[in-house]
Design a protein around this motif. Sequence first.
Motif, PDB file in Angstrom:
ATOM      1  N   LYS A 280     -16.415  17.211  35.232  1.00 48.74           N
ATOM      2  CA  LYS A 280     -15.412  17.941  34.150  1.00 48.74           C
ATOM      3  C   LYS A 280     -15.836  19.011  33.111  1.00 48.74           C
ATOM      4  CE  LYS A 280     -13.219  15.829  29.930  1.00 48.74           C
ATOM      5  NZ  LYS A 280     -13.832  16.778  29.048  1.00 48.74           N
TER       6      LYS A 280
ATOM      7  N   ASP B 149     -11.271  20.235  30.002  1.00 48.11           N
ATOM      8  CA  ASP B 149     -10.717  19.232  30.529  1.00 48.11           C
ATOM      9  C   ASP B 149      -9.892  19.695  32.277  1.00 48.11           C
ATOM     10  OD1 ASP B 149     -11.010  17.233  28.751  1.00 48.11           O
ATOM     11  OD2 ASP B 149      -9.122  17.465  27.514  1.00 48.11           O
TER      12      ASP B 149
ATOM     13  N   TYR C  73     -11.473  20.285  36.148  1.00 46.54           N
ATOM     14  CA  TYR C  73     -12.407  19.941  36.946  1.00 46.54           C
ATOM     15  C   TYR C  73     -13.109  20.680  38.214  1.00 46.54           C
ATOM     16  CZ  TYR C  73     -11.128  15.344  34.433  1.00 46.54           C
ATOM     17  OH  TYR C  73     -10.689  14.404  33.480  1.00 46.54           O
TER      18      TYR C  73
ATOM     19  N   PRO D  96     -17.028  12.517  34.517  1.00 48.31           N
ATOM     20  CA  PRO D  96     -16.140  11.746  34.008  1.00 48.31           C
ATOM     21  C   PRO D  96     -16.033  10.461  34.264  1.00 48.31           C
ATOM     22  CG  PRO D  96     -15.137  12.561  35.897  1.00 48.31           C
ATOM     23  CD  PRO D  96     -16.259  13.357  35.775  1.00 48.31           C
TER      24      PRO D  96
ATOM     25  N   GLN E  41     -12.285   6.089  35.580  1.00 48.52           N
ATOM     26  CA  GLN E  41     -10.755   6.328  35.525  1.00 48.52           C
ATOM     27  C   GLN E  41     -10.436   7.719  35.508  1.00 48.52           C
ATOM     28  OE1 GLN E  41      -8.315   3.856  35.774  1.00 48.52           O
ATOM     29  NE2 GLN E  41      -6.775   5.674  35.741  1.00 48.52           N
ATOM     30  N   ARG E  42     -11.116   8.527  34.686  1.00 52.65           N
ATOM     31  CA  ARG E  42     -10.655   9.793  34.607  1.00 52.65           C
ATOM     32  C   ARG E  42     -10.872  10.532  35.933  1.00 52.65           C
ATOM     33  NH1 ARG E  42     -12.001  12.910  29.191  1.00 52.65           N
ATOM     34  NH2 ARG E  42      -9.933  13.892  29.670  1.00 52.65           N
TER      35      ARG E  42
ATOM     36  N   GLU F  58      -7.976   9.704  38.153  1.00 50.54           N
ATOM     37  CA  GLU F  58      -6.592  10.471  37.823  1.00 50.54           C
ATOM     38  C   GLU F  58      -6.838  11.592  38.220  1.00 50.54           C
ATOM     39  OE1 GLU F  58      -6.555   9.669  33.382  1.00 50.54           O
ATOM     40  OE2 GLU F  58      -5.982   7.537  33.706  1.00 50.54           O
ATOM     41  N   ALA F  59      -8.172  12.443  38.106  1.00 50.55           N
ATOM     42  CA  ALA F  59      -8.167  13.998  38.574  1.00 50.55           C
ATOM     43  C   ALA F  59      -8.176  14.279  39.986  1.00 50.55           C
ATOM     44  CB  ALA F  59      -9.601  14.355  37.734  1.00 50.55           C
TER      45      ALA F  59
END
Length: 141
Positions: A33, A37, A39, A67, A70-71, A74-75
């Motif tokens: 990250k 925000d 990646y 990250p 969870q991030r 999501e990414a």
Amino acid sequence: MELRERPAAKSLEEAAALIGIAPASIVKTLVVKRADDTYLFALIPGDRAISWPKLRAVVGVNKLQLPDPQRALEATGYERGTIVPIGSTTDWPVFADEAIVGERIAMGAGAHGYSLFVDADELIASYRATVADISQPLTGD
């Protein structure tokens, strides 16, 4: 490209033994990250660790971080341990450690219990990856 099923592994070293290759031939895909925000993917040989100073210099930023799981999901659309640039939900830039050039590598395949074997040079070309020295020896082993 070859997809191979394998038993679940508790570590990269165990995964390497299960598929009969050296840990260096398994390439970890790390989602990293940036401060804004966004990646990127960093491809690091299994017997090495990411070098934050080297990667920051190549990317041209002052701050990068891994990250939380969870991030990362999501990414990329993938759970940690299965992340791979191929099929990611977003086409993030790819940075490949120079040690993988010219190698046939195994990497995550998007699901636990699978390994994807690819020609690193073809992967680098397909993603227009930036190739640089972005790793360092593992410490504390």
